[in-house]
Scaffold this motif. Sequence first.
Motif, mmCIF file in Angstrom:
data_model
loop_
_atom_site.group_PDB
_atom_site.id
_atom_site.type_symbol
_atom_site.label_atom_id
_atom_site.label_comp_id
_atom_site.label_asym_id
_atom_site.label_seq_id
_atom_site.Cartn_x
_atom_site.Cartn_y
_atom_site.Cartn_z
ATOM 1 N N THR A 74 0.821 -1.233 0.000
ATOM 2 C CA THR A 74 0.000 0.000 0.000
ATOM 3 C C THR A 74 0.847 1.271 0.000
ATOM 4 O O THR A 74 0.412 2.301 0.504
ATOM 5 C CB THR A 74 -1.035 0.051 1.153
ATOM 6 N N ARG A 77 0.441 5.607 -1.298
ATOM 7 C CA ARG A 77 -0.302 6.697 -0.645
ATOM 8 C C ARG A 77 0.562 7.942 -0.445
ATOM 9 O O ARG A 77 1.771 7.856 -0.229
ATOM 10 C CB ARG A 77 -0.824 6.225 0.724
ATOM 11 N N THR A 287 -6.207 -1.012 -8.657
ATOM 12 C CA THR A 287 -5.353 -0.827 -7.490
ATOM 13 C C THR A 287 -4.501 0.431 -7.560
ATOM 14 O O THR A 287 -4.226 0.939 -8.636
ATOM 15 C CB THR A 287 -4.419 -2.057 -7.330
ATOM 16 N N CYS A 288 -4.096 0.887 -6.395
ATOM 17 C CA CYS A 288 -3.070 1.917 -6.308
ATOM 18 C C CYS A 288 -1.712 1.253 -6.550
ATOM 19 O O CYS A 288 -1.607 0.026 -6.610
ATOM 20 C CB CYS A 288 -3.037 2.536 -4.907
ATOM 21 N N CYS A 291 -0.073 -2.472 -4.345
ATOM 22 C CA CYS A 291 -1.007 -2.903 -3.302
ATOM 23 C C CYS A 291 -1.624 -4.251 -3.654
ATOM 24 O O CYS A 291 -2.209 -4.401 -4.720
ATOM 25 C CB CYS A 291 -2.109 -1.862 -3.107
ATOM 26 N N ILE A 293 -4.010 -5.595 -1.971
ATOM 27 C CA ILE A 293 -5.422 -5.645 -1.562
ATOM 28 C C ILE A 293 -6.331 -5.387 -2.766
ATOM 29 O O ILE A 293 -7.367 -6.026 -2.917
ATOM 30 C CB ILE A 293 -5.699 -4.616 -0.432
ATOM 31 N N ARG A 294 -5.926 -4.476 -3.629
ATOM 32 C CA ARG A 294 -6.648 -4.193 -4.880
ATOM 33 C C ARG A 294 -8.134 -3.941 -4.619
ATOM 34 O O ARG A 294 -8.999 -4.668 -5.075
ATOM 35 C CB ARG A 294 -6.492 -5.356 -5.872
ATOM 36 N N CYS A 295 -8.423 -2.866 -3.891
ATOM 37 C CA CYS A 295 -9.815 -2.659 -3.476
ATOM 38 C C CYS A 295 -10.656 -1.835 -4.453
ATOM 39 O O CYS A 295 -11.855 -1.723 -4.294
ATOM 40 C CB CYS A 295 -9.863 -2.017 -2.093
ATOM 41 N N TRP A 296 -10.039 -1.215 -5.475
ATOM 42 C CA TRP A 296 -10.851 -0.401 -6.389
ATOM 43 C C TRP A 296 -11.847 -1.279 -7.138
ATOM 44 O O TRP A 296 -11.534 -2.399 -7.519
ATOM 45 C CB TRP A 296 -10.013 0.245 -7.481
ATOM 46 N N CYS A 496 -1.653 3.048 3.561
ATOM 47 C CA CYS A 496 -3.104 3.130 3.419
ATOM 48 C C CYS A 496 -3.809 2.768 4.720
ATOM 49 O O CYS A 496 -3.419 1.808 5.396
ATOM 50 C CB CYS A 496 -3.555 2.185 2.315
ATOM 51 N N PHE A 498 -6.420 1.268 4.951
ATOM 52 C CA PHE A 498 -7.080 -0.043 4.805
ATOM 53 C C PHE A 498 -6.105 -1.207 5.039
ATOM 54 O O PHE A 498 -6.518 -2.360 5.043
ATOM 55 C CB PHE A 498 -7.672 -0.213 3.412
HETATM 56 S S1 SF4 Z 1 -6.260 -0.845 -0.160
HETATM 57 FE FE1 SF4 Z 1 -7.268 0.157 -1.885
HETATM 58 S S2 SF4 Z 1 -7.064 2.381 -1.469
HETATM 59 FE FE2 SF4 Z 1 -5.581 1.290 -0.149
HETATM 60 S S3 SF4 Z 1 -3.675 1.288 -1.333
HETATM 61 FE FE3 SF4 Z 1 -4.745 -0.633 -1.797
HETATM 62 S S4 SF4 Z 1 -5.925 -0.240 -3.655
HETATM 63 FE FE4 SF4 Z 1 -5.320 1.754 -2.788
#
Ligand code: SF4
Length: 604
Positions: A74, A77, A287-288, A291, A293-296, A496, A498
């Motif tokens: 992450t 950011r 994703t950003c 990352c 997590i890839r939450c987009w 992040c 998250f």
């Molecule tokens: S959790 Fe989502 S908002 Fe946070 S860095 Fe990863 S992709 Fe971006």
Amino acid sequence: MLGSYTGNILKVDLTKREVQIEKLDEEIAVKFVGGKGLAAKILYDSLKPGTDPLSPENLLIFASGPLTATLAPTSGRWTIVTKSPLTNIFLDSQIGGYFGAVMKFAGFDCMILEGKATVPVYLWVHDENAEIKDAVDLWGKGCLKTEETMKQRLGKNVRVASIGPAGENLVRYACITVDRYRQAGRGGTGAVMGSKKLKAVAVEGVGRKIEYADSEGFKKATKKALKIIEENSFIPLRRKYGTPIWIAPVNEAAILPTRNFKTGIFEHADDISGETMRNRIVVKNGTCYNCSIRCWKYTQVKLGKYKVDEIAGPEYETIALLGSNCGINSIEAIAYANLLCDDLGLDTISTGNTIAFAMECFEKGLISKKETNGLKLQFGNVDAEIEMIKRIAHRRGFGNLLAEGVRSASQEIGSDSEKFAMHVKGMEIPGYDPRGAFGMALAYATSDRGACHQRAWTVRAEIRGELTPRYSIEGRAKFVKEIQDERAMCFSLVLCDFAPLGVHSFVELLNKATNFNFTVDDYLKTGERIWNLTRLFNVREGLTRRDDNLPTRFMMESLPDGVAKGQVITEDLFDEMLMEYYALRGWDKNGIPTKEKLKELGFG
Ligand code: SF4
């Protein structure tokens, strides 16, 4: 320099059209870290009290942190810091995407923008240098077109932060759209950029590598952090549904903002939930930078009046404020309104909150079609919402009043409308009704930038019953203070919010990237120092105990439905919680840090 920092700060004077590079002060880096902390220190030291946020003297600071652009998960950011034109106090806005990492690859920890250009310009940052270029042809264009044009002009690999018409027209909650799909949303960063006649900033990073104080140690710490993320039981849900996963549980807890916070239950919540969004409009994940997590959630509305070619979103907050809070039950319409806000450069939270306020004024007869130029501004009217978004961005008609924010609009409309103007310190309340989560009442009231859910998000612990008794102030002051200090550090690293990592992981990553040698105590004390610094900034601007407050609705009207029915935060309860919080912080009864506390934190 200290490991993962570049050691360079870019200073840009738009009035003189000059750029210069300064060295980062290592002592300040150790005390304030980066991102929020470092930029807050620069703002505090440079800005005269009482500076008009929309004057050339205000600073707009783009700041990365020591973990931005590193191998740490992450690490895309970064932060924008300025004095807010919406609240007139400190503002930091946390952003994802790629821009922050690329700014570091271009050679800068931080960019400080001041002054005002005589004609619209953009800033082109590359190869450890920068140029100011004319952007007259871009003025008036939306963020999406601006980014597209910048890429055609400078190359497809550049990363762009730009403003739309809302920023140009100094809408007080205009945002900066970054990497097409991400926003520095809250508090009017876009208006500050517009006041400087700065249409966009483009960055390209070629070749520069991030150094680590202990490269092998950092790799090991990263591996451990990645394992923690993968083993966290909530991550699969975040990955599958993104932030909208919270719509259903927040509605069940009866704290989903509905029709300008009149209730916390939306009867159409199923139509706008994360599950519905996934079934109807999500096409893929995004994703950003760096990352796992890839939450987009990339979404698409293929047909109909609200056709959307592609957007990353809507996120939870957008669905709550442009959706349920305006009585709107179509996920397609919300996605369309979201796209419009991103392109025009408007914060979706403040926009939804302010329109919902106007809708309640319309329903109560405080305004009529005469003021709205024929618009039937009722809850649930999607076309009215969409038209009002455009009018706000262009400051047309009644939109001009709403462009000033809900506090200002209610003062103008009068007739006791201030009682249901849902803001703290001028910043519109985001997506959780604190009458069913008392910790959020304190978190909103004491947040350093006005009503904000990110400084101390107590919702999960409260609705899951982890804080007992459930509807009580017990333990909330300590809980909120600890999260605020810890988040102040997370936003200074910058990682992040998250990322489900504990303080030990953050400390290990920070120490291996730099040569800080922080203990957990040092780390949390630094967070507390940063929190006190933003408080000092706000006190210097005239903030008093009376500003740490809540809208009248939360204190006088109880929640009418659901499991939290009958709950209200009375003035007495709130005062008790606030006084406990001040005492824990070592602040006096007026909320001002004491000399002893400042000495303890090393302010001198
Ligand atoms: S959790 Fe989502 S908002 Fe946070 S860095 Fe990863 S992709 Fe971006």
